[in-house]
Every structure is written in C-alpha cells, then in structure tokens.
Design an enzyme around this catalytic site. Structure first.
Site, PDB file in Angstrom:
ATOM      1  NE  ARG A  64      52.414  74.320  34.107  1.00 38.80           N
ATOM      2  CZ  ARG A  64      53.035  75.276  33.458  1.00 38.80           C
ATOM      3  NH1 ARG A  64      53.493  75.063  32.235  1.00 38.80           N
ATOM      4  NH2 ARG A  64      53.181  76.463  33.974  1.00 38.80           N
ATOM      5  N   GLY A  65      48.874  75.560  33.151  1.00 39.12           N
ATOM      6  CA  GLY A  65      49.027  76.899  32.606  1.00 39.12           C
ATOM      7  C   GLY A  65      47.675  77.417  32.165  1.00 39.12           C
ATOM      8  CB  ALA A  66      45.854  80.531  33.071  1.00 39.71           C
ATOM      9  NE  ARG A  98      46.011  73.113  38.985  1.00 43.93           N
ATOM     10  CZ  ARG A  98      47.179  73.714  38.734  1.00 43.93           C
ATOM     11  NH1 ARG A  98      47.652  73.746  37.507  1.00 43.93           N
ATOM     12  NH2 ARG A  98      47.839  74.294  39.715  1.00 43.93           N
ATOM     13  CD  GLN A 212      54.358  74.259  37.480  1.00 45.89           C
ATOM     14  OE1 GLN A 212      53.965  75.411  37.357  1.00 45.89           O
ATOM     15  NE2 GLN A 212      53.540  73.269  37.783  1.00 45.89           N
ATOM     16  CG  ASP A 253      47.274  80.332  37.200  1.00 47.46           C
ATOM     17  OD1 ASP A 253      47.049  79.247  36.640  1.00 47.46           O
ATOM     18  OD2 ASP A 253      48.418  80.765  37.398  1.00 47.46           O
ATOM     19  CG  ASN A 263      51.486  83.963  38.359  1.00 46.77           C
ATOM     20  OD1 ASN A 263      50.956  83.347  37.437  1.00 46.77           O
ATOM     21  ND2 ASN A 263      52.791  84.101  38.457  1.00 46.77           N
TER      22      ASN A 263
END
Length: 380
Positions: A64-66, A98, A212, A253, A263
């Site tokens: 995960r994470g843009a 996503r 997170q 994001d 975000n």
C-alpha cells in the site's frame, strides 16, 4: 511525555528486506512483496504468481501507499504478460483494485502501453512481456530518484519557513520507504531533516482505522534512529494548542487538478488545525499523483473500507470471534463509517512538494504548469 528514541544496533534500513522485488525462479517469474499487514511484529514475504494474487494483496493492504502501488501495478502487468495471461484483463483488475490512489492506474497503464507498443512494432509475446517489465523497472528507478529530489525540496522549504532547525514535525499515516521505490515522500523529508540534525521531534499519528502510523511509521522511525512520539489521532489538537507542532507533513493518494488533496482519513482535520494555529501544512507527493482528469475534490472517489476494521481489533495468538477475524470492540451489528481517505481543499494546503519543485500557493494553474514542465523534462 513518553517517547521512543531507538538505539538498536541492527540494520538501519527501514526494512530488512525490499518492499517489493521481481524474481525469476525456475518455475516462473514472481513478484515478491513485504507483507505490510504483518509489520511491525515480523517481516514476512508474500509471493505473487499472477495478477489476481497481487490484486488481493493490494486490497488487503499487504502492499500500500500511492507511489509503490504504481510500481506494483506495473510489475503486475509484466507478471501477467510473462506468464501468458490476458494482459488487458489483468490491467483492468489491477487498476481497479483501489479506486482513490491514482498512481496505481498510472503504473498499470504505463506497463500496458509498453506491452502493446512492442506488439505493434512486430514483436512477439516474449518481447512484449520484456517491454512491460522494462517499463516497470524504469518506473521503479524513477520513483527512487523522485523520492530523493522530494526530500531535498521539502527540507529546503522547511528551512525557509522555519529557519534555525529544531523542527517538530507532525505526520499522518505512512509515507516512508514502505510506500516508495526510495525513502518515501513526506517521511523522506523528515528523514533528511533528521540526518542533518534539524529534526527535534517526529510526532506520529497512530492513523485510524488500520494504525498505519503506529504500525509502520513508528517502525520506520525506529529503524532510522529518529526521535519520535506516537499519539492518538484525536490528541493532535492538544499538541497544536500547546505550541508543540512546527509543521505538518503528509503524503497524498490523489491530487485533483485544482489542488485538492486526497490522503488517509484524518488529514483534513489536521489541515484545519494547522490553519487555525498558523502552522504550515505541507503535502509531499510525486508528480504522478497529480490527476489532471479529476477536476476537483468532489470528483475524487473515496474508498470505503469494511466496517469490521473499526469494530474489531486483531492480535496475534488471541482467539477471534468477529466477522472480520478479530476481537469485537463494539456491539454485534454495529455499523461503522470507515472511509479510507478524506479530501483537503487547496486553500488549506501551504505547499505541495514534488520532485520537480514546490507549488505554493496551491492553485490549479500552478499545478498545471508544474506538470507540463515535468512532461517536458521526461520527453527531453
């Protein structure tokens, strides 16, 4: 006030193993991921043999994470091509895994375009698969380089806004090496300040609903020997009121054409607090996060997560009873509002830091100019 300042003599990299890597064992190529759902308790790798496995890894937040989602999406297309699956079907599934993070679809489209361009040029399936893999690897390298440039631009901006060093930075969610081909976005700026002796304190929001910040940002801060303190999300206001926050640094994001920033949920309240307390609110993200096709914040699709992520907690070696496999902390049948993101309007954003420079004040015109400049640099 309790805090944590790691003094471990272990490997100081944010993780002992890469966040993702391509491997080619005898039985066929695979994409290997560091399973972020298992952190910080253990570093476990997840092996993806095809696009559906990767889609599930993306949905479950194992990766995960843009920025890194874009990289993973590109490798996913290459994986489908290398293993002889339908590339366009895989690309569609990956891009839709996503909805909010635009980098995912950007990475998927880039590898997909390379694949089709190779076919159009007369290449065979193997050559086209190689082109998709080359595109993914190039995106991976570019993101690492972008991360380093963002850190430099961000640190320079901090020093301009807050001369004298000793920065007390509040951050939200996780924006370090776990989300990047390099050392991250917002976290990379804080890390650069730390390495130059200019970081006094990193305030780490726990970041609901999946913690997170607590699980991942605190983990990365400890691995880098940064002075950090973990706080509940709803404690941030008291920190601002006490004058303990010099700047807020977050990632993104998706950034709409007008400068609205999507975000991790909880970012918008921080922006409101920062404006009231006259504290800079800075967004750090690569140019690929700017989506010119999304006109404003209202047009950003906000992902809704399952309610059990709020109504249950998980813990290792503890019997589970909830529908989501966790321990219930709310009455059975409780409904939960659980958006993964919120949207901050551009007027609350002090600056957007990218690898191509800083946009401040944040306007649609300034963003468009920066993106055009970035495209010119890429073409040249």
């Amino acid at each position: 006030m309790a805090d944590q300042h790691a003094q471990s003599g272990e490997d100081k990299r944010p993780t002992g193993i890469p966040v993702l890597r391509w491997e080619e064992p005898p039985e066929g190529p695979v994409l290997v991921l560091l399973d972020q759902t298992r952190l910080p308790a253990e570093e476990v790798e997840l092996v993806c043999t095809d696009a559906p496995v990767l889609v599930e890894a993306i949905r479950s937040l194992a990766v995960r994470g843009a920025p890194v989602l874009g990289i993973a999406g590109a490798y996913g297309v290459a994986l489908a091509a290398a293993r002889g699956f339908d590339v366009d079907d895989a690309a569609t599934a990956l891009a839709g895994a996503r909805p909010t993070a635009v980098n995912l679809s950007v990475g998927v489209r880039r590898a997909q375009a390379a694949y089709h361009a190779a076919l159009a040029a007369g290449g065979g399936a193997e050559e086209a698969a190689g082109a998709a893999l080359a595109a993914a690897r190039q995106l991976h390298r570019e993101d690492a380089e972008a991360s380093a440039r963002m850190a430099g631009h961000g640190l320079a901006l901090l020093d301009e806004l807050l001369p004298g060093g000793g920065h007390r930075i509040l951050t939200h969610c996780n924006t370090g090496a776990l989300v990047s081909g390099g050392e991250g976005t917002a976290f990379a700026v804080a890390l650069a300040a730390h390495r130059q002796g200019r970081l006094r304190r990193l305030w780490v929001d726990e970041t609901r609903p999946l913690l997170q910040g607590a699980r991942l940002t605190a983990y990365e801060a400890a691995r880098n020997d940064m002075a950090y303190t973990l706080l509940t999300d709803n404690a941030a206001g008291s920190l601002f009121a006490a004058g303990e926050v010099d700047a807020v640094l977050i990632g993104a994001d998706r950034i709409a054409a007008d400068g609205s920033v999507a975000n991790k949920v909880g970012s918008y309240p921080l922006a409101v607090l920062a404006r009231y307390h006259h504290v800079p609110f800075i967004v750090v993200a690569p140019v690929t996060t700017v989506d010119a096709d999304t006109p404003d914040g209202a047009a950003i699709e906000v992902e809704q997560r399952p309610g059990f992520e709020v109504t249950e907690v998980t813990a290792p070696q503890v019997p589970v009873a909830g529908a989501g496999g966790g321990i219930p902390v709310a009455p059975l049948g409780t409904q939960a509002y659980n958006p993964a993101f919120d949207v901050t309007p551009p007027e609350l954003v002090t600056a957007i830091v990218t690898e191509e420079g800083v946009v401040s004040p944040v306007t649609g015109e300034a963003l468009a100019e920066l993106c055009a400049r970035s495209r010119q640099v890429t073409i040249s």
